[in-house]
Enzyme design. Sequence first.
Site, PDB file in Angstrom:
ATOM      1  N   LEU A  36      27.568  11.221  77.785  1.00 42.91           N
ATOM      2  CA  LEU A  36      27.310  12.437  76.992  1.00 42.91           C
ATOM      3  C   LEU A  36      27.215  12.087  75.506  1.00 42.91           C
ATOM      4  CD1 LEU A  36      29.504  15.136  78.811  1.00 42.91           C
ATOM      5  CD2 LEU A  36      27.117  14.532  79.222  1.00 42.91           C
ATOM      6  N   ALA A  84      20.497   5.075  78.784  1.00 44.31           N
ATOM      7  CA  ALA A  84      19.995   4.196  77.729  1.00 44.31           C
ATOM      8  C   ALA A  84      20.003   4.951  76.413  1.00 44.31           C
ATOM      9  CB  ALA A  84      18.559   3.747  78.033  1.00 44.31           C
ATOM     10  N   THR A 131      10.490   1.256  80.615  1.00 43.69           N
ATOM     11  CA  THR A 131       9.441   1.878  79.817  1.00 43.69           C
ATOM     12  C   THR A 131       8.233   0.951  79.671  1.00 43.69           C
ATOM     13  OG1 THR A 131       8.938   2.470  77.515  1.00 43.69           O
ATOM     14  CG2 THR A 131      10.770   1.006  77.830  1.00 43.69           C
ATOM     15  N   ASP A 132       7.076   1.543  79.401  1.00 44.41           N
ATOM     16  CA  ASP A 132       5.886   0.718  79.140  1.00 44.41           C
ATOM     17  C   ASP A 132       5.970   0.019  77.778  1.00 44.41           C
ATOM     18  OD1 ASP A 132       5.520   2.928  77.470  1.00 44.41           O
ATOM     19  OD2 ASP A 132       3.485   3.376  78.145  1.00 44.41           O
ATOM     20  N   GLU A 133       6.942   0.431  76.943  1.00 39.68           N
ATOM     21  CA  GLU A 133       7.020  -0.140  75.595  1.00 39.68           C
ATOM     22  C   GLU A 133       7.391  -1.619  75.608  1.00 39.68           C
ATOM     23  OE1 GLU A 133       8.723   2.478  72.635  1.00 39.68           O
ATOM     24  OE2 GLU A 133       8.303   4.221  73.879  1.00 39.68           O
ATOM     25  N   TYR A 156      14.361  -0.910  70.231  1.00 37.74           N
ATOM     26  CA  TYR A 156      14.470  -0.184  71.511  1.00 37.74           C
ATOM     27  C   TYR A 156      13.763  -0.944  72.619  1.00 37.74           C
ATOM     28  CZ  TYR A 156      13.025   3.085  75.203  1.00 37.74           C
ATOM     29  OH  TYR A 156      12.757   3.667  76.423  1.00 37.74           O
ATOM     30  N   LYS A 160      15.221  -2.854  75.958  1.00 37.54           N
ATOM     31  CA  LYS A 160      14.808  -2.496  77.328  1.00 37.54           C
ATOM     32  C   LYS A 160      14.206  -3.722  78.021  1.00 37.54           C
ATOM     33  CE  LYS A 160      14.810   0.963  79.259  1.00 37.54           C
ATOM     34  NZ  LYS A 160      15.841   1.661  80.092  1.00 37.54           N
TER      35      LYS A 160
HETATM   36  P1  NAD Z   1      17.726  10.388  76.937  1.00 32.71           P
HETATM   37  O1  NAD Z   1      18.051   9.765  75.635  1.00 32.71           O
HETATM   38  O2  NAD Z   1      17.243  11.789  76.995  1.00 32.71           O
HETATM   39  O3  NAD Z   1      19.015  10.321  77.896  1.00 32.71           O
HETATM   40  C1  NAD Z   1      19.810   9.186  77.996  1.00 32.71           C
HETATM   41  C2  NAD Z   1      21.075   9.560  78.760  1.00 32.71           C
HETATM   42  O4  NAD Z   1      21.887   8.386  78.869  1.00 32.71           O
HETATM   43  C3  NAD Z   1      21.922  10.621  78.043  1.00 32.71           C
HETATM   44  O5  NAD Z   1      22.402  11.573  78.976  1.00 32.71           O
HETATM   45  C4  NAD Z   1      23.064   9.825  77.447  1.00 32.71           C
HETATM   46  O6  NAD Z   1      24.255  10.582  77.305  1.00 32.71           O
HETATM   47  C5  NAD Z   1      23.217   8.710  78.466  1.00 32.71           C
HETATM   48  N1  NAD Z   1      23.827   7.512  77.887  1.00 32.71           N
HETATM   49  C6  NAD Z   1      23.478   6.883  76.728  1.00 32.71           C
HETATM   50  N2  NAD Z   1      24.290   5.846  76.511  1.00 32.71           N
HETATM   51  C7  NAD Z   1      25.156   5.791  77.551  1.00 32.71           C
HETATM   52  C8  NAD Z   1      26.217   4.929  77.904  1.00 32.71           C
HETATM   53  N3  NAD Z   1      26.564   3.892  77.125  1.00 32.71           N
HETATM   54  N4  NAD Z   1      26.878   5.160  79.059  1.00 32.71           N
HETATM   55  C9  NAD Z   1      26.552   6.195  79.858  1.00 32.71           C
HETATM   56  N5  NAD Z   1      25.568   7.058  79.561  1.00 32.71           N
HETATM   57  C10 NAD Z   1      24.871   6.851  78.426  1.00 32.71           C
HETATM   58  O7  NAD Z   1      16.697   9.386  77.631  1.00 32.71           O
HETATM   59  P2  NAD Z   1      15.458   9.688  78.596  1.00 32.71           P
HETATM   60  O8  NAD Z   1      14.278   9.966  77.773  1.00 32.71           O
HETATM   61  O9  NAD Z   1      15.884  10.630  79.649  1.00 32.71           O
HETATM   62  O10 NAD Z   1      15.255   8.235  79.237  1.00 32.71           O
HETATM   63  C11 NAD Z   1      15.935   7.865  80.432  1.00 32.71           C
HETATM   64  C12 NAD Z   1      15.516   6.457  80.817  1.00 32.71           C
HETATM   65  O11 NAD Z   1      14.110   6.421  81.031  1.00 32.71           O
HETATM   66  C13 NAD Z   1      15.820   5.413  79.755  1.00 32.71           C
HETATM   67  O12 NAD Z   1      16.243   4.249  80.392  1.00 32.71           O
HETATM   68  C14 NAD Z   1      14.476   5.198  79.059  1.00 32.71           C
HETATM   69  O13 NAD Z   1      14.376   3.894  78.535  1.00 32.71           O
HETATM   70  C15 NAD Z   1      13.517   5.422  80.204  1.00 32.71           C
HETATM   71  N6  NAD Z   1      12.174   5.911  79.822  1.00 32.71           N
HETATM   72  C16 NAD Z   1      12.030   7.001  78.997  1.00 32.71           C
HETATM   73  C17 NAD Z   1      10.745   7.472  78.704  1.00 32.71           C
HETATM   74  C18 NAD Z   1      10.540   8.694  77.839  1.00 32.71           C
HETATM   75  O14 NAD Z   1       9.389   9.019  77.521  1.00 32.71           O
HETATM   76  N7  NAD Z   1      11.569   9.428  77.468  1.00 32.71           N
HETATM   77  C19 NAD Z   1       9.625   6.820  79.232  1.00 32.71           C
HETATM   78  C20 NAD Z   1       9.813   5.712  80.067  1.00 32.71           C
HETATM   79  C21 NAD Z   1      11.091   5.278  80.371  1.00 32.71           C
HETATM   80  P1  TYD Z   2       8.173   9.427  70.301  1.00 28.59           P
HETATM   81  O1  TYD Z   2       8.221  10.775  70.931  1.00 28.59           O
HETATM   82  O2  TYD Z   2       9.301   9.027  69.388  1.00 28.59           O
HETATM   83  O3  TYD Z   2       7.991   8.370  71.481  1.00 28.59           O
HETATM   84  P2  TYD Z   2       7.677   6.756  71.393  1.00 28.59           P
HETATM   85  O4  TYD Z   2       7.841   6.281  70.020  1.00 28.59           O
HETATM   86  O5  TYD Z   2       8.708   6.207  72.313  1.00 28.59           O
HETATM   87  O6  TYD Z   2       6.276   6.611  71.905  1.00 28.59           O
HETATM   88  O7  TYD Z   2       6.831   9.310  69.467  1.00 28.59           O
HETATM   89  C1  TYD Z   2       5.567   9.510  70.073  1.00 28.59           C
HETATM   90  C2  TYD Z   2       4.511   9.192  69.046  1.00 28.59           C
HETATM   91  O8  TYD Z   2       4.591  10.170  67.999  1.00 28.59           O
HETATM   92  C3  TYD Z   2       4.704   7.847  68.363  1.00 28.59           C
HETATM   93  O9  TYD Z   2       3.418   7.293  68.077  1.00 28.59           O
HETATM   94  C4  TYD Z   2       5.411   8.179  67.065  1.00 28.59           C
HETATM   95  C5  TYD Z   2       4.850   9.561  66.731  1.00 28.59           C
HETATM   96  N1  TYD Z   2       5.771  10.463  65.990  1.00 28.59           N
HETATM   97  C6  TYD Z   2       5.313  11.119  64.854  1.00 28.59           C
HETATM   98  O10 TYD Z   2       4.156  10.962  64.414  1.00 28.59           O
HETATM   99  N2  TYD Z   2       6.168  11.963  64.202  1.00 28.59           N
HETATM  100  C7  TYD Z   2       7.448  12.170  64.632  1.00 28.59           C
HETATM  101  O11 TYD Z   2       8.200  12.944  63.977  1.00 28.59           O
HETATM  102  C8  TYD Z   2       7.895  11.491  65.811  1.00 28.59           C
HETATM  103  C9  TYD Z   2       9.291  11.687  66.315  1.00 28.59           C
HETATM  104  C10 TYD Z   2       7.008  10.654  66.464  1.00 28.59           C
END
Ligand code: NAD
Ligand code: TYD
Length: 349
Positions: A36, A84, A131-133, A156, A160
């Site tokens: 959390l 994460a 992630t694709d990153e 980040y 990952k």
């Molecule tokens: P988020 O930041 O919304 O949620 C992360 C969750 O992990 C939170 O509930 C947080 O409390 C928990 N957490 C963080 N540190 C922790 C710890 N040390 N111990 C236990 N719990 C912990 O992230 P998200 O966007 O839901 O991403 C989830 C996963 O999917 C991540 O591994 C991320 O790399 C991956 N991912 C995200 C995206 C995206 O677009 N958001 C895309 C591809 C992959």
């Molecule tokens: P984000 O949602 O942070 O995802 P990621 O960086 O993991 O792809 O950002 C998506 C795209 O939007 C990225 O190219 C960065 C850009 N961005 C802005 O232009 N302004 C903002 O305030 C944020 C948060 C992101």
Amino acid sequence: MKKILITGAAGFIGSHVLRLFVNNYANYDIVNLDKLTYAGNLENINDLKNMSNYTFVKGDICDKDLVEKLFKKHQFESVIHLAAESHVDRSISNPMEFINTNIIGTVVLLNAAKALWNNNYAGKLFYHISTDEVYGSLGEEGLFTETTSYDPKSPYSAAKASSDHLVRAYHNTYKMPIKISNCSNNYGGNQFPEKLIPLAINNIKNNKKIPIYGKGENIRDWLYVKDHAKAIDVIFHKGNIGETYNIGGKNEWTNIDLIKKLCEIMDTKLKRPLKTSEKLITFVKDRAGHDLRYAIDSSKIEKELNWFPTVTFEEGLEKTVDWYLENTDWLENVISGEYQEYYQKNYEI
Ligand code: NAD
Ligand code: TYD
């Protein structure tokens, strides 16, 4: 009962994955371990709290004693690891949190699974969500495939990438049964409003400037979060051990075009004259080391597992806007003092 640990299921993607698993698999005994952090919110999964096949544990995946105790107590057969630190901008200002959770935390989980499973790997699985990153940045052409070399560019994505390598190393060295999926940018309800789409929705709603980094020419491949959750379900149940699957939306947008589209939807929803919200667009200092383009080739999961995105971008964006406009309490609650401080520090507008 199949015993499953899902980490990070109070967060954005985890909450959608947890809901799908708890509702669809009554015969699974599911534990959600989540620290959390600012991004984790039990309100995301409030509807699941009384389900008999689900238990919540508040805790840190880096806490070796706690993790070992949980594995012993619940005798997990599978892990779906989502916990994460996930925001690139935060990784630029505070990389250490990313190293701890994304790398050390993953190894703590791998070690606990290895100790409990003790080479008896039948029916076991460690499924790592990534992630694709990790692949770095594309130029104008090409797509990321499962064999694209890793070239992460931000703290980040580097953290990952390290965790992906470690999961593969446990497969190669200890024969641990693993799967990995690498997904493109997700959007949908319950996403913390530091990420582009919910941040823009919140700012438009409040008539605040929409910060666009650089010229807004960076490209992302957007996937509706429930389609990602369905892909995770399919990979968990049908994917092959040791394999990686790329998941994407075949839905590339420059940030500026995406935000213009969002402004159009918001104008309609808020009954404002068209082009009102667009006036809030403000170009700000670019993100350091900003990756130009991400785009996924998802033909492997399509061909092998018959998974396809089902929600069009138009439909998904509208659902997302509706979700944020309907869940104003959720939004107010997550925009804490800490978030206000972060926002002030990150944006000079
Ligand atoms: P988020 O930041 O919304 O949620 C992360 C969750 O992990 C939170 O509930 C947080 O409390 C928990 N957490 C963080 N540190 C922790 C710890 N040390 N111990 C236990 N719990 C912990 O992230 P998200 O966007 O839901 O991403 C989830 C996963 O999917 C991540 O591994 C991320 O790399 C991956 N991912 C995200 C995206 C995206 O677009 N958001 C895309 C591809 C992959
Ligand atoms: P984000 O949602 O942070 O995802 P990621 O960086 O993991 O792809 O950002 C998506 C795209 O939007 C990225 O190219 C960065 C850009 N961005 C802005 O232009 N302004 C903002 O305030 C944020 C948060 C992101």
